[in-house]
Design an enzyme around this catalytic site. Sequence first.
Site, PDB file in Angstrom:
ATOM      1  N   GLY A  60     -72.718  -0.630  70.959  1.00 27.86           N
ATOM      2  CA  GLY A  60     -72.098  -1.758  71.657  1.00 27.86           C
ATOM      3  C   GLY A  60     -71.498  -1.229  72.951  1.00 27.86           C
ATOM      4  O   GLY A  60     -70.623  -0.358  72.919  1.00 27.86           O
ATOM      5  N   GLY A 115     -70.200  -3.275  75.429  1.00 29.78           N
ATOM      6  CA  GLY A 115     -69.526  -4.410  76.076  1.00 29.78           C
ATOM      7  C   GLY A 115     -68.144  -3.994  76.571  1.00 29.78           C
ATOM      8  O   GLY A 115     -67.952  -2.874  77.043  1.00 29.78           O
ATOM      9  N   GLY A 135     -66.592  -1.235  74.266  1.00 22.34           N
ATOM     10  CA  GLY A 135     -67.432  -0.040  74.382  1.00 22.34           C
ATOM     11  C   GLY A 135     -67.192   0.696  75.701  1.00 22.34           C
ATOM     12  O   GLY A 135     -67.118   1.931  75.730  1.00 22.34           O
ATOM     13  N   ILE A 187     -65.270  -1.712  64.610  1.00 25.63           N
ATOM     14  CA  ILE A 187     -64.271  -2.561  65.284  1.00 25.63           C
ATOM     15  C   ILE A 187     -64.723  -4.027  65.266  1.00 25.63           C
ATOM     16  O   ILE A 187     -63.918  -4.945  65.380  1.00 25.63           O
ATOM     17  CB  ILE A 187     -64.065  -2.105  66.757  1.00 25.63           C
ATOM     18  CG1 ILE A 187     -63.706  -0.609  66.811  1.00 25.63           C
ATOM     19  CG2 ILE A 187     -62.972  -2.922  67.433  1.00 25.63           C
ATOM     20  CD1 ILE A 187     -63.460  -0.081  68.227  1.00 25.63           C
ATOM     21  N   ASN A 200     -65.710  -7.769  64.494  1.00 26.30           N
ATOM     22  CA  ASN A 200     -65.056  -8.749  63.615  1.00 26.30           C
ATOM     23  C   ASN A 200     -66.060  -9.699  62.980  1.00 26.30           C
ATOM     24  O   ASN A 200     -67.152  -9.877  63.522  1.00 26.30           O
ATOM     25  CB  ASN A 200     -64.051  -9.567  64.439  1.00 26.30           C
ATOM     26  CG  ASN A 200     -62.726  -8.849  64.540  1.00 26.30           C
ATOM     27  OD1 ASN A 200     -62.212  -8.345  63.538  1.00 26.30           O
ATOM     28  ND2 ASN A 200     -62.179  -8.801  65.741  1.00 26.30           N
ATOM     29  N   HIS A 257     -57.579  -7.905  58.415  1.00 26.95           N
ATOM     30  CA  HIS A 257     -57.389  -8.105  59.852  1.00 26.95           C
ATOM     31  C   HIS A 257     -57.646  -9.570  60.189  1.00 26.95           C
ATOM     32  O   HIS A 257     -58.600  -9.918  60.848  1.00 26.95           O
ATOM     33  CB  HIS A 257     -58.354  -7.196  60.613  1.00 26.95           C
ATOM     34  CG  HIS A 257     -58.155  -7.219  62.099  1.00 26.95           C
ATOM     35  ND1 HIS A 257     -56.927  -7.065  62.691  1.00 26.95           N
ATOM     36  CD2 HIS A 257     -59.036  -7.361  63.119  1.00 26.95           C
ATOM     37  CE1 HIS A 257     -57.074  -7.120  64.010  1.00 26.95           C
ATOM     38  NE2 HIS A 257     -58.347  -7.311  64.300  1.00 26.95           N
TER      39      HIS A 257
HETATM   40  N1  APR Z   1     -76.973  -3.961  68.746  1.00 23.84           N
HETATM   41  C1  APR Z   1     -76.190  -3.352  69.638  1.00 23.84           C
HETATM   42  N2  APR Z   1     -75.363  -4.010  70.472  1.00 23.84           N
HETATM   43  C2  APR Z   1     -75.347  -5.338  70.387  1.00 23.84           C
HETATM   44  C3  APR Z   1     -76.134  -6.048  69.457  1.00 23.84           C
HETATM   45  C4  APR Z   1     -76.983  -5.302  68.610  1.00 23.84           C
HETATM   46  N3  APR Z   1     -77.762  -5.902  67.709  1.00 23.84           N
HETATM   47  N4  APR Z   1     -75.884  -7.374  69.623  1.00 23.84           N
HETATM   48  C5  APR Z   1     -74.981  -7.479  70.596  1.00 23.84           C
HETATM   49  N5  APR Z   1     -74.659  -6.251  71.078  1.00 23.84           N
HETATM   50  C6  APR Z   1     -73.745  -5.884  72.159  1.00 23.84           C
HETATM   51  C7  APR Z   1     -73.728  -6.907  73.295  1.00 23.84           C
HETATM   52  O1  APR Z   1     -74.874  -6.754  74.110  1.00 23.84           O
HETATM   53  C8  APR Z   1     -72.421  -6.536  73.990  1.00 23.84           C
HETATM   54  O2  APR Z   1     -72.642  -5.628  75.056  1.00 23.84           O
HETATM   55  O3  APR Z   1     -72.403  -5.843  71.719  1.00 23.84           O
HETATM   56  C9  APR Z   1     -71.587  -5.862  72.892  1.00 23.84           C
HETATM   57  C10 APR Z   1     -70.309  -6.610  72.568  1.00 23.84           C
HETATM   58  O4  APR Z   1     -69.518  -6.570  73.690  1.00 23.84           O
HETATM   59  P1  APR Z   1     -68.574  -7.786  74.141  1.00 23.84           P
HETATM   60  O5  APR Z   1     -69.311  -9.055  74.003  1.00 23.84           O
HETATM   61  O6  APR Z   1     -68.005  -7.425  75.456  1.00 23.84           O
HETATM   62  O7  APR Z   1     -67.433  -7.772  72.992  1.00 23.84           O
HETATM   63  P2  APR Z   1     -66.158  -6.822  72.858  1.00 23.84           P
HETATM   64  O8  APR Z   1     -64.994  -7.448  73.527  1.00 23.84           O
HETATM   65  O9  APR Z   1     -66.529  -5.423  73.223  1.00 23.84           O
HETATM   66  O10 APR Z   1     -65.888  -6.945  71.284  1.00 23.84           O
HETATM   67  C11 APR Z   1     -66.826  -6.462  70.366  1.00 23.84           C
HETATM   68  O11 APR Z   1     -65.206  -6.145  68.632  1.00 23.84           O
HETATM   69  O12 APR Z   1     -62.977  -6.764  68.453  1.00 23.84           O
HETATM   70  C12 APR Z   1     -64.289  -7.072  68.122  1.00 23.84           C
HETATM   71  O13 APR Z   1     -64.226  -9.450  67.874  1.00 23.84           O
HETATM   72  C13 APR Z   1     -64.692  -8.394  68.680  1.00 23.84           C
HETATM   73  O14 APR Z   1     -66.686  -8.584  67.377  1.00 23.84           O
HETATM   74  C14 APR Z   1     -66.188  -8.275  68.656  1.00 23.84           C
HETATM   75  C15 APR Z   1     -66.416  -6.796  68.952  1.00 23.84           C
END
Ligand code: APR
Length: 321
Positions: A10, A12, A15, A119, A121, A176
């Site tokens: 991840g 995002g 990450g 991490i 949710n 959580h």
């Molecule tokens: N494999 C890998 N990465 C993935 C996949 C997958 N199958 N599906 C989605 N992603 C990536 C998305 O492309 C994105 O870059 O996961 C990332 C999530 O990043 P954000 O949308 O920015 O979310 P973020 O704020 O980082 O939170 C991630 O943590 O706290 C928890 O509730 C929150 O579930 C959420 C997670």
Amino acid sequence: MNRKKIALIGGGQIGGVLAQLIARRQLGDVMMYDIVEDLPQGKTLDIAEASRIDGFDVKVQGTNDYKDIDGADLVIITAGLPRKPGMSRDDLLTTNAKIMKSVAEGVKEHAPDAIVIIISNPLDAMVTLFQKITGFPHNRVMGQAGVLDSSRFSTFIAWELGVSVKDVNAMVLGGHGDTMVPIVRYANVNGIPVMELLERKYGDKAKAQEVMDAMVQRTKKAGGEVVALLKTGSAFYSPASAATAMAEAIIYDEKRLLPVCAYLQGEFGVDGYYVGVPAVLGATGVEKVIDFELDETEQAAFDNSVNAVKKLVADMERLGF
Ligand code: APR
């Protein structure tokens, strides 16, 4: 000491901050995986290009191929959708369970010996699912929630009392979600009970209790408070900090006692579920769950929280995961 390899699944919001924190602390070489093409490569290139300024020699790289996480010592998973305003963490169940399934399969194949911090949710359910799919030993699979929830609680206490947050110790246990359990009885400032300090500040037991109740409520809803302000996603700086502290405890075998989403086998009266509890984190992951006596009210709140986790896990199983 060989440099550790840390895979971030991840790339995002969380990450990205994780990669930067890990690089700055030189905890290990970072390999960030994401399904979005070029995203992890772009983020990590950006971070790596600050290496001269930040003074780190670890590698920070990105990939869309699970092969590149081969042999990772530590894996931190943030893949999955974050909340939008009005959503609870549990509303993410179906979407994120699908994502977690594919992530678990990738990690199982390419980093079978890794210690894993999740991490994504809804946390307790995602940790349960990841362990179920990989079959990794429970001590190597844990979730990040309590370190952040406890930091939020400690921050509110420090603001209220006008003391350094470095001297505040306060723990949040349980699942959580909205039922999490801030432990008021043991919240202290360098050993002095927070309740006593509040009573002295206000000269009134009832007022002190009211102020504490408000901090407890704010802690439980702290994630939602940030979501409501950001509008486009959920908290990311603080979850990344919390997971970095856990990673550091594992990599340096610190034996830190932290609130962690860990697998219970009878502790706190719970068997066979992942829930937030105090645990010792060291080189082998969750080395020991620290059981301690809860009073009647705390135990009731903890049981209520465990029931919410059980319901979530049952819902997930009903969905076929
Ligand atoms: N494999 C890998 N990465 C993935 C996949 C997958 N199958 N599906 C989605 N992603 C990536 C998305 O492309 C994105 O870059 O996961 C990332 C999530 O990043 P954000 O949308 O920015 O979310 P973020 O704020 O980082 O939170 C991630 O943590 O706290 C928890 O509730 C929150 O579930 C959420 C997670």
